[in-house]
Design an enzyme around this catalytic site. Structure first.
Site, PDB file in Angstrom:
ATOM      1  N   TYR A 126      16.352  14.338   8.681  1.00  0.00           N
ATOM      2  CA  TYR A 126      17.097  14.011   9.646  1.00  0.00           C
ATOM      3  C   TYR A 126      17.104  12.270   9.010  1.00  0.00           C
ATOM      4  CZ  TYR A 126      17.560  10.937  13.394  1.00  0.00           C
ATOM      5  OH  TYR A 126      18.663   9.736  14.578  1.00  0.00           O
ATOM      6  N   ASN A 131      32.507  16.052  19.894  1.00  0.00           N
ATOM      7  CA  ASN A 131      32.749  17.504  20.295  1.00  0.00           C
ATOM      8  C   ASN A 131      31.743  18.560  20.321  1.00  0.00           C
ATOM      9  OD1 ASN A 131      29.810  17.453  19.066  1.00  0.00           O
ATOM     10  ND2 ASN A 131      30.179  18.421  16.719  1.00  0.00           N
ATOM     11  N   ASN A 186      26.080  18.698  21.723  1.00  0.00           N
ATOM     12  CA  ASN A 186      24.570  18.014  22.227  1.00  0.00           C
ATOM     13  C   ASN A 186      24.909  16.754  23.749  1.00  0.00           C
ATOM     14  OD1 ASN A 186      21.872  18.224  22.454  1.00  0.00           O
ATOM     15  ND2 ASN A 186      21.788  16.086  21.583  1.00  0.00           N
ATOM     16  N   PRO A 211       2.854  17.346  12.624  1.00  0.00           N
ATOM     17  CA  PRO A 211       2.579  16.582  11.744  1.00  0.00           C
ATOM     18  C   PRO A 211       4.277  15.448  11.556  1.00  0.00           C
ATOM     19  CG  PRO A 211       2.922  18.847  11.594  1.00  0.00           C
ATOM     20  CD  PRO A 211       3.289  18.213  13.601  1.00  0.00           C
ATOM     21  N   ILE A 217      23.155   7.697  24.293  1.00  0.00           N
ATOM     22  CA  ILE A 217      23.211   6.404  24.302  1.00  0.00           C
ATOM     23  C   ILE A 217      24.867   5.685  24.286  1.00  0.00           C
ATOM     24  CG2 ILE A 217      23.178   4.051  22.668  1.00  0.00           C
ATOM     25  CD1 ILE A 217      20.814   6.400  21.454  1.00  0.00           C
ATOM     26  N   LYS A 261      19.595   9.409   7.858  1.00  0.00           N
ATOM     27  CA  LYS A 261      20.692   8.224   7.891  1.00  0.00           C
ATOM     28  C   LYS A 261      20.416   7.138   6.727  1.00  0.00           C
ATOM     29  CE  LYS A 261      20.905   8.774  12.367  1.00  0.00           C
ATOM     30  NZ  LYS A 261      22.166   8.273  12.784  1.00  0.00           N
ATOM     31  N   SER A 318      18.623   4.352  12.579  1.00  0.00           N
ATOM     32  CA  SER A 318      17.423   4.649  12.857  1.00  0.00           C
ATOM     33  C   SER A 318      16.103   3.983  12.653  1.00  0.00           C
ATOM     34  CB  SER A 318      16.978   5.939  13.346  1.00  0.00           C
ATOM     35  OG  SER A 318      15.608   6.150  13.609  1.00  0.00           O
ATOM     36  N   ALA A 319      14.965   3.769  13.250  1.00  0.00           N
ATOM     37  CA  ALA A 319      13.943   3.132  12.520  1.00  0.00           C
ATOM     38  C   ALA A 319      13.018   4.108  12.000  1.00  0.00           C
ATOM     39  CB  ALA A 319      13.050   2.908  13.589  1.00  0.00           C
ATOM     40  N   PHE A 336      15.131   1.561  17.940  1.00  0.00           N
ATOM     41  CA  PHE A 336      13.802   1.730  18.028  1.00  0.00           C
ATOM     42  C   PHE A 336      13.403   3.247  19.377  1.00  0.00           C
ATOM     43  CE2 PHE A 336      10.812  -0.262  14.630  1.00  0.00           C
ATOM     44  CZ  PHE A 336      11.637  -0.580  13.895  1.00  0.00           C
TER      45      PHE A 336
END
Ligand code: NAD
Ligand code: UFG
Length: 338
Positions: free
Chosen positions: A148, A32, A35, A292, A12, A152, A124-125, A177
């Protein structure tokens, strides 16, 4: 404006940096590369015909962060840097809390020290409590269900306390979303490391032949075709939301939270069909057990962002698939290694 972008080499971030450059802003990225690939920003610079200042550094490295802030006087910070895989966060929660929460605390300290108090944060949603009615509105209950999501949620709470303590802060919390798609050039896009956790990158890798078939996680949900429904948003529309938020913060102090979604839901089977159409080839799939932690439906009410920011997602789902496919087809292995 002069904008610092943490995590700007990522999916993003790279799309947002491109739009910032296209709108004439000067950008300095701090990432960094945990990812992401440096090639993303090389291509962003090619597309924009302008340069980005890049610093490969970690938010946990307080000295490097301070040096970076010393070297670039910014009007605002857009903060993407973070770890984002839900499954991984249940295996290494400590790393998630340190990277995301401590990383953000370090960033806030560096900003305050350099009298930069304007921040756009990637939330995040996933912070919403799954018991909320749909569509989701910004003032509904939080109740993240995995580490995670809790990073947030905790960062949102920290930012609220910080903004309440000092009226010089201007903070935009953007709850994304499901971002998908890529820039129309096919030069930048999502380049997951290892097997993708998310549906669209997985479907895309099946279509390009990197993986044999999609596993559909459950077809017995209470949805029209029994598969999970999500609010997919084109990453280019999402990036535009950041520019709208930055503009808003120029004339408003305090903390503001906005959903960035389309308000339209698409099921897993609809995603597979639309992607097969865009790619012009069949996408094999099999129905397997539910994953799950998944909810049946996640859907934004994006009307607050329209009302207050004048921002609206305009790209239809077919275009998300076509653009995602263009990127995948021309970069079947993602960015070249450097
Ligand atoms: P991404 O992994 O592509 O980008 C994140 C970037 O941050 C990467 O370039 C990574 O190298 C960098 N980074 C991570 N930790 C860092 C650290 N400690 N110091 C410096 N750089 C660091 O992810 P993305 O999809 O572009 O997501 C951007 C942000 O949006 C993340 O905060 C993510 O949690 C959030 N978000 C993403 C989604 C999604 O589905 N993609 C949905 C909701 C929210
Ligand atoms: N799914 C499959 N097969 C797959 C992957 C996903 O059937 O291989 C299904 C899921 O069960 C779900 C839907 O596709 O019904 C979407 O799943 P994603 O993993 O693509 O997206 P999620 O909504 O589960 O989660 C994503 C991010 C989170 C973020 C959330 C909201 O992974 O980090 O969107 O922004 F918080």
């Amino acid at each position: 404006m002069r904008i610092i972008v943490t995590g700007g080499a990522g999916y993003i971030g790279s799309h947002t940096v491109l739009q910032l450059l296209e709108h004439g802003h000067d950008v300095a990225v701090y990432d960094n590369l945990s990812n992401s690939s440096p090639v993303s920003l090389e291509r962003v610079q090619e597309l924009a015909g302008r340069e980005v200042r890049t610093t490969w550094g970690d938010l946990l490295d307080v000295e490097a962060l301070d040096d970076f802030f010393d070297g670039f006087e910014a009007d605002a910070v857009v903060h993407f840097a973070g770890l984002k895989a839900v499954g991984e966060s249940t295996k290494i929660p400590h790393q998630y809390y340190v990277n995301n929460v401590v990383g953000t605390l370090n960033l806030l300290a560096a900003m305050k020290k350099h009298s930069m108090e304007s921040l756009v944060f990637s939330s995040s949603a996933t912070v919403y409590d799954p018991q909320n009615p749909l569509p989701l509105l910004e003032d509904m209950r939080r109740g993240a269900t995995n580490p995670y999501g809790r990073t947030k949620q905790q960062i949102e709470e920290i930012l609220e306390d910080v903004a309440a303590s000092d009226s010089s802060w201007r903070i935009a919390v953007l709850r994304y979303f499901n971002p998908v798609g890529a820039h129309e050039s096919g030069r930048i896009g999502e380049d997951p490391v290892g097997p993708p956790n998310n549906l669209v990158p997985f479907v895309s890798q099946v279509a390009v032949g990197v993986r044999p078939s999609v596993r559909v996680f459950g077809d017995d949900y209470d949805t029209p075709d029994g598969t999970g429904v999500r609010d997919y948003i084109h990453v280019v529309d999402l990036a535009a939301g950041h520019l709208a938020a930055l503009e808003y913060l120029e004339s408003h102090s305090g903390l503001f939270t906005w959903n960035l979604g389309t308000g339209r839901g698409t099921s897993v089977l609809e995603v597979i069909r639309a992607f097969a159409e865009a790619a012009g080839k069949p996408v094999p799939y099999e129905i397997v057990e539910r994953r799950p932690g998944d909810v049946a439906v996640s859907l934004a009410d994006p009307s607050k962002a329209l009302r207050e920011l004048g921002w609206k997602a305009v790209r239809p789902f077919e275009l998300m698939c076509a653009d995602h496919w263009r990127w995948q087809e021309s970069n079947p292995q993602g960015y070249p290694s450097t």
